[in-house]
Design an enzyme around this catalytic site. Structure first.
Site, PDB file in Angstrom:
ATOM      1  N   CYS A   2       0.844  -1.193   0.000  1.00 34.13           N
ATOM      2  CA  CYS A   2       0.000   0.000   0.000  1.00 34.13           C
ATOM      3  C   CYS A   2       0.888   1.254   0.000  1.00 34.13           C
ATOM      4  O   CYS A   2       2.025   1.213   0.463  1.00 34.13           O
ATOM      5  CB  CYS A   2      -0.934   0.101   1.200  1.00 34.13           C
ATOM      6  SG  CYS A   2      -2.005  -1.307   1.417  1.00 34.13           S
ATOM      7  N   ARG A  27       3.153   0.125  -5.352  1.00 33.44           N
ATOM      8  CA  ARG A  27       3.048  -0.497  -4.038  1.00 33.44           C
ATOM      9  C   ARG A  27       1.754  -1.277  -3.857  1.00 33.44           C
ATOM     10  O   ARG A  27       1.573  -1.956  -2.834  1.00 33.44           O
ATOM     11  CB  ARG A  27       3.121   0.575  -2.938  1.00 33.44           C
ATOM     12  CG  ARG A  27       4.380   1.420  -2.986  1.00 33.44           C
ATOM     13  CD  ARG A  27       4.384   2.442  -1.863  1.00 33.44           C
ATOM     14  NE  ARG A  27       4.454   1.759  -0.589  1.00 33.44           N
ATOM     15  CZ  ARG A  27       5.570   1.388   0.011  1.00 33.44           C
ATOM     16  NH1 ARG A  27       6.725   1.663  -0.560  1.00 33.44           N
ATOM     17  NH2 ARG A  27       5.546   0.768   1.158  1.00 33.44           N
ATOM     18  N   TRP A  72      -3.077  -2.568  -1.469  1.00 31.50           N
ATOM     19  CA  TRP A  72      -2.794  -3.962  -1.794  1.00 31.50           C
ATOM     20  C   TRP A  72      -3.462  -4.757  -0.672  1.00 31.50           C
ATOM     21  O   TRP A  72      -3.028  -4.706   0.476  1.00 31.50           O
ATOM     22  CB  TRP A  72      -1.281  -4.208  -1.818  1.00 31.50           C
ATOM     23  CG  TRP A  72      -0.909  -5.572  -2.303  1.00 31.50           C
ATOM     24  CD1 TRP A  72      -0.705  -5.947  -3.601  1.00 31.50           C
ATOM     25  CD2 TRP A  72      -0.666  -6.742  -1.509  1.00 31.50           C
ATOM     26  NE1 TRP A  72      -0.370  -7.277  -3.658  1.00 31.50           N
ATOM     27  CE2 TRP A  72      -0.339  -7.781  -2.392  1.00 31.50           C
ATOM     28  CE3 TRP A  72      -0.704  -7.015  -0.144  1.00 31.50           C
ATOM     29  CZ2 TRP A  72      -0.047  -9.078  -1.960  1.00 31.50           C
ATOM     30  CZ3 TRP A  72      -0.413  -8.290   0.297  1.00 31.50           C
ATOM     31  CH2 TRP A  72      -0.084  -9.308  -0.615  1.00 31.50           C
ATOM     32  N   ASN A  98      -0.735   1.966   5.899  1.00 28.12           N
ATOM     33  CA  ASN A  98       0.041   0.944   5.198  1.00 28.12           C
ATOM     34  C   ASN A  98       0.646   0.042   6.266  1.00 28.12           C
ATOM     35  O   ASN A  98       1.386   0.519   7.120  1.00 28.12           O
ATOM     36  CB  ASN A  98       1.143   1.607   4.361  1.00 28.12           C
ATOM     37  CG  ASN A  98       2.219   0.619   3.916  1.00 28.12           C
ATOM     38  OD1 ASN A  98       1.941  -0.554   3.723  1.00 28.12           O
ATOM     39  ND2 ASN A  98       3.440   1.099   3.768  1.00 28.12           N
ATOM     40  N   GLY A  99       0.321  -1.251   6.212  1.00 28.21           N
ATOM     41  CA  GLY A  99       0.874  -2.183   7.201  1.00 28.21           C
ATOM     42  C   GLY A  99      -0.179  -3.184   7.635  1.00 28.21           C
ATOM     43  O   GLY A  99      -1.250  -3.274   7.026  1.00 28.21           O
ATOM     44  N   GLU A 475      15.576 -17.349 -12.462  1.00 30.80           N
ATOM     45  CA  GLU A 475      15.148 -15.952 -12.567  1.00 30.80           C
ATOM     46  C   GLU A 475      14.285 -15.747 -13.819  1.00 30.80           C
ATOM     47  O   GLU A 475      13.267 -15.033 -13.776  1.00 30.80           O
ATOM     48  CB  GLU A 475      16.381 -15.031 -12.587  1.00 30.80           C
ATOM     49  CG  GLU A 475      16.129 -13.574 -12.902  1.00 30.80           C
ATOM     50  CD  GLU A 475      15.169 -12.864 -11.943  1.00 30.80           C
ATOM     51  OE1 GLU A 475      14.817 -13.433 -10.898  1.00 30.80           O
ATOM     52  OE2 GLU A 475      14.749 -11.749 -12.281  1.00 30.80           O
ATOM     53  N   LYS A 479      10.472 -14.285 -13.917  1.00 32.22           N
ATOM     54  CA  LYS A 479      10.028 -13.148 -14.748  1.00 32.22           C
ATOM     55  C   LYS A 479       8.820 -13.540 -15.581  1.00 32.22           C
ATOM     56  O   LYS A 479       7.831 -12.826 -15.656  1.00 32.22           O
ATOM     57  CB  LYS A 479      11.143 -12.746 -15.708  1.00 32.22           C
ATOM     58  CG  LYS A 479      12.114 -11.678 -15.504  1.00 32.22           C
ATOM     59  CD  LYS A 479      11.969 -10.502 -14.675  1.00 32.22           C
ATOM     60  CE  LYS A 479      11.536 -10.693 -13.273  1.00 32.22           C
ATOM     61  NZ  LYS A 479      12.478 -10.476 -12.245  1.00 32.22           N
ATOM     62  N   GLU A 482       5.530 -14.166 -13.432  1.00 34.53           N
ATOM     63  CA  GLU A 482       4.903 -13.028 -12.741  1.00 34.53           C
ATOM     64  C   GLU A 482       4.248 -12.032 -13.677  1.00 34.53           C
ATOM     65  O   GLU A 482       3.281 -11.377 -13.293  1.00 34.53           O
ATOM     66  CB  GLU A 482       5.869 -12.329 -11.776  1.00 34.53           C
ATOM     67  CG  GLU A 482       6.919 -11.474 -12.401  1.00 34.53           C
ATOM     68  CD  GLU A 482       7.800 -10.775 -11.367  1.00 34.53           C
ATOM     69  OE1 GLU A 482       7.285 -10.318 -10.351  1.00 34.53           O
ATOM     70  OE2 GLU A 482       9.026 -10.688 -11.605  1.00 34.53           O
ATOM     71  N   HIS A 498      14.903 -36.324 -12.992  1.00 32.47           N
ATOM     72  CA  HIS A 498      14.515 -36.794 -11.652  1.00 32.47           C
ATOM     73  C   HIS A 498      13.072 -36.411 -11.331  1.00 32.47           C
ATOM     74  O   HIS A 498      12.676 -36.412 -10.165  1.00 32.47           O
ATOM     75  CB  HIS A 498      15.478 -36.237 -10.601  1.00 32.47           C
ATOM     76  CG  HIS A 498      16.880 -36.698 -10.825  1.00 32.47           C
ATOM     77  ND1 HIS A 498      17.287 -37.996 -10.573  1.00 32.47           N
ATOM     78  CD2 HIS A 498      17.955 -36.054 -11.332  1.00 32.47           C
ATOM     79  CE1 HIS A 498      18.570 -38.120 -10.891  1.00 32.47           C
ATOM     80  NE2 HIS A 498      18.998 -36.946 -11.362  1.00 32.47           N
ATOM     81  N   LYS A 593       5.285  -3.880  -5.793  1.00 29.98           N
ATOM     82  CA  LYS A 593       6.732  -3.759  -5.946  1.00 29.98           C
ATOM     83  C   LYS A 593       7.457  -3.926  -4.619  1.00 29.98           C
ATOM     84  O   LYS A 593       8.472  -4.584  -4.532  1.00 29.98           O
ATOM     85  CB  LYS A 593       7.040  -2.378  -6.545  1.00 29.98           C
ATOM     86  CG  LYS A 593       8.508  -2.091  -6.755  1.00 29.98           C
ATOM     87  CD  LYS A 593       9.017  -2.842  -7.945  1.00 29.98           C
ATOM     88  CE  LYS A 593      10.484  -2.612  -8.211  1.00 29.98           C
ATOM     89  NZ  LYS A 593      11.024  -3.706  -9.048  1.00 29.98           N
TER      90      LYS A 593
HETATM   91  O1  M6R Z   1      12.856  -5.077  -2.940  1.00 27.50           O
HETATM   92  P1  M6R Z   1      13.339  -6.490  -2.868  1.00 27.50           P
HETATM   93  O2  M6R Z   1      14.470  -6.774  -3.784  1.00 27.50           O
HETATM   94  O3  M6R Z   1      13.625  -6.949  -1.477  1.00 27.50           O
HETATM   95  O4  M6R Z   1      12.097  -7.347  -3.392  1.00 27.50           O
HETATM   96  C1  M6R Z   1      12.148  -8.748  -3.396  1.00 27.50           C
HETATM   97  C2  M6R Z   1      11.045  -9.345  -4.224  1.00 27.50           C
HETATM   98  O5  M6R Z   1       9.794  -8.965  -3.736  1.00 27.50           O
HETATM   99  C3  M6R Z   1      11.143  -8.953  -5.698  1.00 27.50           C
HETATM  100  O6  M6R Z   1      12.385  -9.275  -6.233  1.00 27.50           O
HETATM  101  C4  M6R Z   1      10.045  -9.662  -6.513  1.00 27.50           C
HETATM  102  O7  M6R Z   1      10.274 -11.026  -6.536  1.00 27.50           O
HETATM  103  C5  M6R Z   1       9.979  -9.092  -7.934  1.00 27.50           C
HETATM  104  N1  M6R Z   1       8.619  -8.863  -8.307  1.00 27.50           N
HETATM  105  C6  M6R Z   1      10.572  -9.993  -8.952  1.00 27.50           C
HETATM  106  O8  M6R Z   1      10.543  -9.452 -10.228  1.00 27.50           O
END
Ligand code: M6R
Length: 598
Positions: A2, A27, A72, A98-99, A475, A479, A482, A498, A593
């Site tokens: 948020c 956020r 959020w 926020n929290g 990774e 990507k 998500e 396996h 984010k």
């Molecule tokens: O701000 P941070 O690097 O700690 O965030 C970690 C993850 O939340 C962040 O990398 C998330 O997995 C991304 N959406 C990946 O693209």
């Protein structure tokens, strides 16, 4: 997650708050709201993005003081009743939050009032009203309420009877106050939201509150003691947070990667071209017998690559841990551990929980982050900055490559300090990689074709590789899943047989990286195995290891540093696959984010 904003003392509050919320949409973006106070309070809420809220707020709505929120969801579905701001029964108090309040159920039971929403926030605003009725003093009621809360919060509170004040408080969730020109002040979860009106900010620490007026900022602890704190200048260029001519932040941020690497070289080298790290960082790490890298998501994935760099170059044993699991599955720590926190935002709650625990145990901590002054940076013993510029797209791209580059610099610096032989000239290699990145990025159209050819109709996809390629595959899978919602998994090539190979059927896309000279033949063998079972294999290989049938060839670079380059094709494939499916690339569903709840 948020995002919250607030402003006091200037006309056109509405436009400034809406613009601020647009900057905070990263956020959370399932619903949003605004409240203004002049003669009484006006509240506007809408499900969906800030754009929907903007349409819903009447042109004439505005106020001397105002607060706003982008949500959020944690407590209750995205809906108008659950959207912030929330109000007390009399309508006198209006709150954004926020929290997560952990004792909300208990407080709710004690309050005994009917609530209109499922949120923990509404419980808080009702408690403020109850405490006000008992004390007759708003500051005292706010303070008393804060003392009763367990959990995380950043709050901005309006009092309809007094438009001259916004009450602000913080615990574990980020919050800054922005200093205006004497006629106004602002508050926001992130400096980016208010760069439009100021670059002067005051940090708020956990357990503090602020009485904010148009020309004054009074910081207090929860005992009412007044605290002094000088403002700082936010070193973010307002243009860094604009998309410019790009259609998406993600595309812009991927394109920035060569420049980010060049910037990192510049920031971490002296005039003689040698790596120069702050002595405090070197002192912190040297003499430690094991590094425990802590991260989440992409940062965790960068840590997997970083472990190889620190072990193979600096010769220091290194483990990588997912932050959210560390609390329950804490490994047996060595005598002199160093905790290394990797986090783009520096605000991730799961990582912070580990930092708090590590500090309690008396251990040392180094944070590698993109955000100066972030919580993980402030609370660690030292910080290495990524110097990548603001990353706004939810999918992390340039932070991943920046993290690997900075960890390579750390590994080399430590190796040098330990008198170890250096395997190659790092700064020269990084410079070559930044040019190679330009070469890959100049062929974007090819990745659109690849995404169309391999992923258009698929429900799932696999990424395979060996050595550093295995980690980059993980990774790449993150990507893709998500932002395009294609089920994607990354595996070391040798692991397929396996179990996962059972999922391979006709046309299953398998994206294989072949950049590691010492294991390329083994991975080619794994490619043959999946092709024999009908897979549609898309091989991305380094020059010299390539075959005519490969989908794309990238320049050959140092084996250990290859993730800096080989991740670019995977980022681009994910981007074009998501675009092809009509997905919202920068704001994928259910995600935010900055993940500030555990
Ligand atoms: O701000 P941070 O690097 O700690 O965030 C970690 C993850 O939340 C962040 O990398 C998330 O997995 C991304 N959406 C990946 O693209």
């Amino acid at each position: 997650m948020c995002g919250i904003v607030g402003m006091i003392g200037q006309v056109n509050t509405k436009e400034i708050l809406l613009k601020g919320l647009e900057k905070l949409e990263y956020r959370g973006y399932d619903s949003a709201g605004l409240a203004f106070v002049n003669d009484g309070v006006q509240v506007f809420k809408e499900v969906g993005r800030i754009a929907a809220l903007r349409e819903h707020v009447p042109a004439e709505a505005d106020g001397f003081a105002g607060i706003g929120h982008t949500r959020w969801a944690t407590h209750g579905v995205p809906s108008v009743p659950n959207a912030h701001p929330h109000q007390s029964t009399s309508g006198r108090f209006t709150l954004v939050h926020n929290g997560v309040i952990e004792n909300d159920e208990q407080l709710k039971a004690e309050l005994g009032v009917d609530l209109l929403s499922d949120t923990d926030t509404e419980v808080v605003v009702q408690l403020i009203e109850k405490n006000f009725k008992a004390t007759g003093d708003v500051t005292e009621a706010f303070r008393k309420t804060l003392k009763a809360l367990h959990g995380s919060y950043a709050f901005a509170l309006l009092d309809s009877e007094n438009p001259d004040v916004i009450y602000v408080a913080k615990n574990k969730s980020p919050l800054l106050v922005g200093i205006g020109d004497g006629t106004f002040n602002v508050v926001a979860s992130d400096a980016m939201a208010m760069l439009q009106v100021t670059d002067q900010f005051v940090e708020l620490h956990d357990g503090e509150m602020i009485i904010l007026t148009r020309d004054n900022v009074t910081i207090q602890d929860l005992e009412g003691n007044i605290l002094e704190r000088a403002p700082y200048t936010a070193e973010i260029d307002a243009s860094d947070i604009e998309k410019g001519t790009y259609s998406h932040y993600m595309l812009k941020e991927m394109d920035e990667q060569p420049a980010v690497i060049r910037n990192i070289i510049q920031k971490y080298q002296n005039e003689a071209g040698e790596i120069t790290l702050d002595q405090s960082v070197r002192d912190l790490v040297l003499g430690r017998d094991r590094v425990y890298i802590i991260g989440c998501g992409t940062s965790y994935n960068a840590g997997l690559v970083g472990k190889q760099l620190i072990e193979q170059i600096a010769g220091i044993p290194t483990e990588v841990h997912i932050a959210s699991e560390f609390g329950y599955n804490m490994p047996l720590l060595t005598e002199k551990p160093l905790f290394l926190f990797l986090s783009q935002s520096g605000e991730t709650a799961d990582s912070r929980a580990v930092l708090v625990e590590a500090k309690k145990l008396g251990h040392r901590a180094l944070t590698v982050t993109n955000v100066q002054g972030s919580t993980l940076s402030r609370e660690a013993d030292a910080t290495l900055l990524l110097h990548a510029g603001p990353e706004i797209a939810v999918a992390s791209t340039k932070a991943y490559t920046a993290q690997i580059a900075v960890l390579s610099i750390l590994a080399f610096d430590l190796a040098k300090a330990k008198g170890k032989e250096l395997p190659f000239d790092l700064m020269k290699e990084l410079a070559l990689i930044s040019s190679a990145m330009d070469t890959v990025m100049s062929q974007k159209d090819r990745f659109q074709e690849i995404a169309d050819e391999y992923l258009k109709e698929s429900r799932n996809a696999f990424f395979i590789g060996r050595g550093q390629d295995a980690y980059v595959g993980i990774e790449g899978a993150l990507k893709l899943k998500e932002i395009s919602y294609i089920q994607a998994e990354g595996y070391p090539g040798g692991e397929l047989k396996h179990g996962p190979i059972a999922l391979i059927e006709d046309n299953t896309p398998v994206i294989a990286l072949v950049t590691q000279p010492h294991v390329h033949l083994n991975n080619r063998g794994n490619v043959k195995e999946v092709v024999a079972r009908g897979a549609n294999a898309c091989v991305i290989a380094s020059e010299g290891l390539d075959l005519p049938t490969d989908a794309f060839v990238i320049p050959m670079v140092e084996t250990l540093l290859s993730p800096l380059l080989s991740v670019l094709p995977l980022q681009l494939i994910a981007y074009y696959a998501a675009l092809g499916r009509g997905c919202d690339v920068d704001k994928p569903r259910n995600l935010a984010k900055s993940v500030t709840v555990e």
